[in-house]
Design a protein around this motif. Structure first.
Motif, PDB file in Angstrom:
ATOM      1  N   ASP A  55       0.817  -1.215   0.000  1.00 23.58           N
ATOM      2  CA  ASP A  55       0.000   0.000   0.000  1.00 23.58           C
ATOM      3  C   ASP A  55       0.850   1.264   0.000  1.00 23.58           C
ATOM      4  O   ASP A  55       0.342   2.356  -0.261  1.00 23.58           O
ATOM      5  CB  ASP A  55      -0.896   0.040   1.246  1.00 23.58           C
ATOM      6  N   ILE A  56       2.146   1.148   0.321  1.00 29.56           N
ATOM      7  CA  ILE A  56       3.008   2.306   0.509  1.00 29.56           C
ATOM      8  C   ILE A  56       4.454   1.882   0.294  1.00 29.56           C
ATOM      9  O   ILE A  56       4.824   0.733   0.566  1.00 29.56           O
ATOM     10  CB  ILE A  56       2.818   2.900   1.934  1.00 29.56           C
ATOM     11  N   LEU A  57       5.248   2.804  -0.232  1.00 28.61           N
ATOM     12  CA  LEU A  57       6.683   2.591  -0.398  1.00 28.61           C
ATOM     13  C   LEU A  57       7.455   3.587   0.452  1.00 28.61           C
ATOM     14  O   LEU A  57       6.944   4.644   0.834  1.00 28.61           O
ATOM     15  CB  LEU A  57       7.102   2.822  -1.856  1.00 28.61           C
ATOM     16  N   LEU A  58       8.726   3.270   0.692  1.00 28.18           N
ATOM     17  CA  LEU A  58       9.635   4.186   1.368  1.00 28.18           C
ATOM     18  C   LEU A  58      10.671   4.701   0.380  1.00 28.18           C
ATOM     19  O   LEU A  58      11.250   3.937  -0.393  1.00 28.18           O
ATOM     20  CB  LEU A  58      10.322   3.482   2.533  1.00 28.18           C
ATOM     21  N   GLY A  59      10.894   6.013   0.391  1.00 23.96           N
ATOM     22  CA  GLY A  59      11.948   6.628  -0.400  1.00 23.96           C
ATOM     23  C   GLY A  59      13.009   7.208   0.508  1.00 23.96           C
ATOM     24  O   GLY A  59      12.755   7.485   1.694  1.00 23.96           O
ATOM     25  N   ASN A  60      14.213   7.420  -0.029  1.00 24.66           N
ATOM     26  CA  ASN A  60      15.346   7.806   0.800  1.00 24.66           C
ATOM     27  C   ASN A  60      15.784   9.238   0.524  1.00 24.66           C
ATOM     28  O   ASN A  60      16.266   9.553  -0.558  1.00 24.66           O
ATOM     29  CB  ASN A  60      16.502   6.831   0.563  1.00 24.66           C
ATOM     30  N   THR A  61      15.621  10.092   1.522  1.00 27.55           N
ATOM     31  CA  THR A  61      15.945  11.512   1.386  1.00 27.55           C
ATOM     32  C   THR A  61      17.413  11.732   1.036  1.00 27.55           C
ATOM     33  O   THR A  61      17.747  12.516   0.136  1.00 27.55           O
ATOM     34  CB  THR A  61      15.587  12.246   2.691  1.00 27.55           C
ATOM     35  N   TYR A  62      18.301  11.045   1.726  1.00 30.64           N
ATOM     36  CA  TYR A  62      19.733  11.245   1.504  1.00 30.64           C
ATOM     37  C   TYR A  62      20.116  10.940   0.062  1.00 30.64           C
ATOM     38  O   TYR A  62      20.760  11.750  -0.616  1.00 30.64           O
ATOM     39  CB  TYR A  62      20.540  10.365   2.473  1.00 30.64           C
ATOM     40  N   HIS A  63      19.734   9.780  -0.427  1.00 27.81           N
ATOM     41  CA  HIS A  63      20.122   9.392  -1.779  1.00 27.81           C
ATOM     42  C   HIS A  63      19.473  10.281  -2.827  1.00 27.81           C
ATOM     43  O   HIS A  63      20.114  10.671  -3.818  1.00 27.81           O
ATOM     44  CB  HIS A  63      19.780   7.919  -2.022  1.00 27.81           C
ATOM     45  N   LEU A  64      18.204  10.633  -2.636  1.00 31.56           N
ATOM     46  CA  LEU A  64      17.512  11.437  -3.643  1.00 31.56           C
ATOM     47  C   LEU A  64      17.977  12.887  -3.643  1.00 31.56           C
ATOM     48  O   LEU A  64      17.970  13.545  -4.692  1.00 31.56           O
ATOM     49  CB  LEU A  64      16.005  11.356  -3.407  1.00 31.56           C
ATOM     50  N   MET A  65      18.410  13.412  -2.497  1.00 33.99           N
ATOM     51  CA  MET A  65      18.900  14.785  -2.474  1.00 33.99           C
ATOM     52  C   MET A  65      20.228  14.904  -3.223  1.00 33.99           C
ATOM     53  O   MET A  65      20.549  15.968  -3.765  1.00 33.99           O
ATOM     54  CB  MET A  65      19.067  15.285  -1.039  1.00 33.99           C
ATOM     55  N   LEU A  66      20.995  13.811  -3.251  1.00 33.03           N
ATOM     56  CA  LEU A  66      22.270  13.825  -3.963  1.00 33.03           C
ATOM     57  C   LEU A  66      22.099  13.520  -5.442  1.00 33.03           C
ATOM     58  O   LEU A  66      22.774  14.110  -6.293  1.00 33.03           O
ATOM     59  CB  LEU A  66      23.227  12.793  -3.338  1.00 33.03           C
ATOM     60  N   ARG A  67      21.185  12.631  -5.742  1.00 33.50           N
ATOM     61  CA  ARG A  67      20.979  12.205  -7.138  1.00 33.50           C
ATOM     62  C   ARG A  67      19.579  11.628  -7.295  1.00 33.50           C
ATOM     63  O   ARG A  67      19.270  10.672  -6.607  1.00 33.50           O
ATOM     64  CB  ARG A  67      22.047  11.147  -7.508  1.00 33.50           C
ATOM     65  N   PRO A  68      18.719  12.252  -8.072  1.00 33.13           N
ATOM     66  CA  PRO A  68      18.977  13.314  -9.053  1.00 33.13           C
ATOM     67  C   PRO A  68      18.809  14.725  -8.507  1.00 33.13           C
ATOM     68  O   PRO A  68      18.847  15.677  -9.260  1.00 33.13           O
ATOM     69  CB  PRO A  68      17.909  13.032 -10.106  1.00 33.13           C
ATOM     70  N   THR A  69      18.579  14.889  -7.215  1.00 39.02           N
ATOM     71  CA  THR A  69      18.287  16.090  -6.420  1.00 39.02           C
ATOM     72  C   THR A  69      16.778  16.268  -6.279  1.00 39.02           C
ATOM     73  O   THR A  69      15.996  15.984  -7.199  1.00 39.02           O
ATOM     74  CB  THR A  69      18.906  17.396  -6.952  1.00 39.02           C
ATOM     75  N   ALA A  70      16.405  16.753  -5.102  1.00 38.48           N
ATOM     76  CA  ALA A  70      14.987  16.988  -4.820  1.00 38.48           C
ATOM     77  C   ALA A  70      14.425  18.084  -5.713  1.00 38.48           C
ATOM     78  O   ALA A  70      13.258  18.030  -6.120  1.00 38.48           O
ATOM     79  CB  ALA A  70      14.807  17.355  -3.349  1.00 38.48           C
TER      80      ALA A  70
END
Length: 375
Positions: A55-70
């Motif tokens: 029903d829901i996924l988890l995303g990772n702030t650290y990895h996404l802020m570095l690539r491809p950027t928020a």
């Protein structure tokens, strides 16, 4: 926009079922969240992840802020559109990943300055910046920025870490603001010390959050110690809000956590294990690369309805793993995620029907039998 809401529907002992309502859909609890670290659950299409029952996924702030950027994800319409996932997404705060960058970070009251593990570029992650990143991503459930207390830690170290996290929790709450349809979860810290856990819970209640996580566990302390903390920590948190145990875990960890009042969990284990040939079944864990499977025409589990079990033999799955074919990661990950979601469905049914203790005993007994006999 509709508000975030949580309803408890049944209880059996400390175990509970409920429903988290979000504008993007309901989350049945207890819930297991597959981890999509870099805007993807590795080896899976989003449609396939949904087909497992997630029903829901988890995303990772650290990895996404570095690539491809928020900022880039925001320009492209937000994380849901970017990764083609229409259901809710929870994002972690980035704190755990940053804290693990030994030698690449400097912790201050302001936040954490660190160097990217990708290219060495310098970054600052604070409660305010974490809230900004998660807003740009469009997360449905946002996690407060915290310091994940290491294990082992003496009581003074754990207290200082917890108190810093509580100051950051207040800053996170203020920076998050009033965002209808989006939720902010606070994170309880305090290590293995009941008094610190109680003080953390009191401070979080005072600040006020939409849900509450139990942090600082699944960091190497072992199941016995983790369960010892979970015997009291969830009870310190509001009964009418979701309780989220971060980074857990193995199937028996999940069952034990639910028995102690936990509503949500996440872990990379089912997907990571699928890529390394570890397969979860009701009879325990098997290793598909073992030679015993190379002539076995049976499925992994004759009762499982996932594509790997419906259409492929152990012999085939053994072969494609040994041959390092991509389909191996796809099928074994699908099976593991399907197993985890079926486990959660079985748990919810057992709680709703008031037979969770009997179900739990049967769960452990079946796992103790081990894999089916070799042909």
């Amino acid at each position: 926009m509709p508000c975030f809401d949580f309803d408890l529907t049944s209880r059996d002992g400390k175990a509970r079922t409920g429903r988290i309502r979000t504008p993007r859909g309901d989350i049945r609890t207890p819930a297991f969240m597959p981890v999509g670290t870099a805007a993807t659950v590795k080896a899976m299409m989003p449609e396939s992840v949904a087909a497992t029952g997630a029903d829901i996924l988890l995303g990772n702030t650290y990895h996404l802020m570095l690539r491809p950027t928020a900022e880039r994800i925001d320009r492209l319409g937000g994380l849901h559109r970017f990764m083609n996932w229409e259901k809710p997404i929870l994002t972690d705060s980035g704190g755990f990943q940053v804290m693990s960058l030994t030698g690449l970070r400097k912790l201050t009251e302001e936040g954490v300055r660190f160097r990217s593990h990708i290219d060495g570029s310098r970054h600052m992650l604070s409660p305010e910046r974490s809230m900004e990143i998660q807003r740009l991503l469009g997360s449905d459930i946002v996690m407060a920025f915290d310091e994940c207390t290491p294990f082992p830690a003496d009581e003074e170290t754990a207290r200082n870490s917890m108190e810093l996290s509580m100051r950051w929790a207040r800053r996170s709450r203020e920076a998050f603001g009033d965002r209808s349809g989006h939720a902010l979860f606070g994170i309880q810290q305090g290590g293995v010390y009941p008094g610190l856990r109680a003080a953390s819970a009191e401070k979080l209640r005072e600040i006020g959050f939409d849900g509450y996580a139990i942090g600082g566990l699944a960091v190497g302390e072992g199941q016995e110690t983790m369960f010892g903390v979970l015997d009291y920590a969830p009870d310190m948190l509001p009964e009418d809000k979701p309780r989220y145990l971060m980074g857990v875990g193995k199937p028996d960890d999940i069952v034990g956590a639910v028995a102690r009042g936990v509503d949500m969990m996440d872990c990379v284990l089912p997907s990571r294990s699928g890529r390394t040939g570890q397969v979860f079944t009701r009879r325990g864990v098997l290793n598909i690369k073992n030679a015993r499977h190379q002539d076995d025409p049976r499925p992994i589990d004759e009762t499982c309805t996932c594509p790997a079990c419906r259409s492929y033999s152990r012999a085939y799955l053994h072969h494609v793993f040994r041959a390092q074919e991509i389909i191996s990661s796809m099928l074994l990950t699908w099976h593991n995620l399907h197993y985890y979601q079926q486990l959660m469905s079985d748990i919810r049914a057992a709680i709703a029907e008031g037979r969770f203790a009997d179900w739990q005993a049967g769960f452990h007994a079946e796992r103790a039998e081990g894999d089916v006999a070799r042909l």
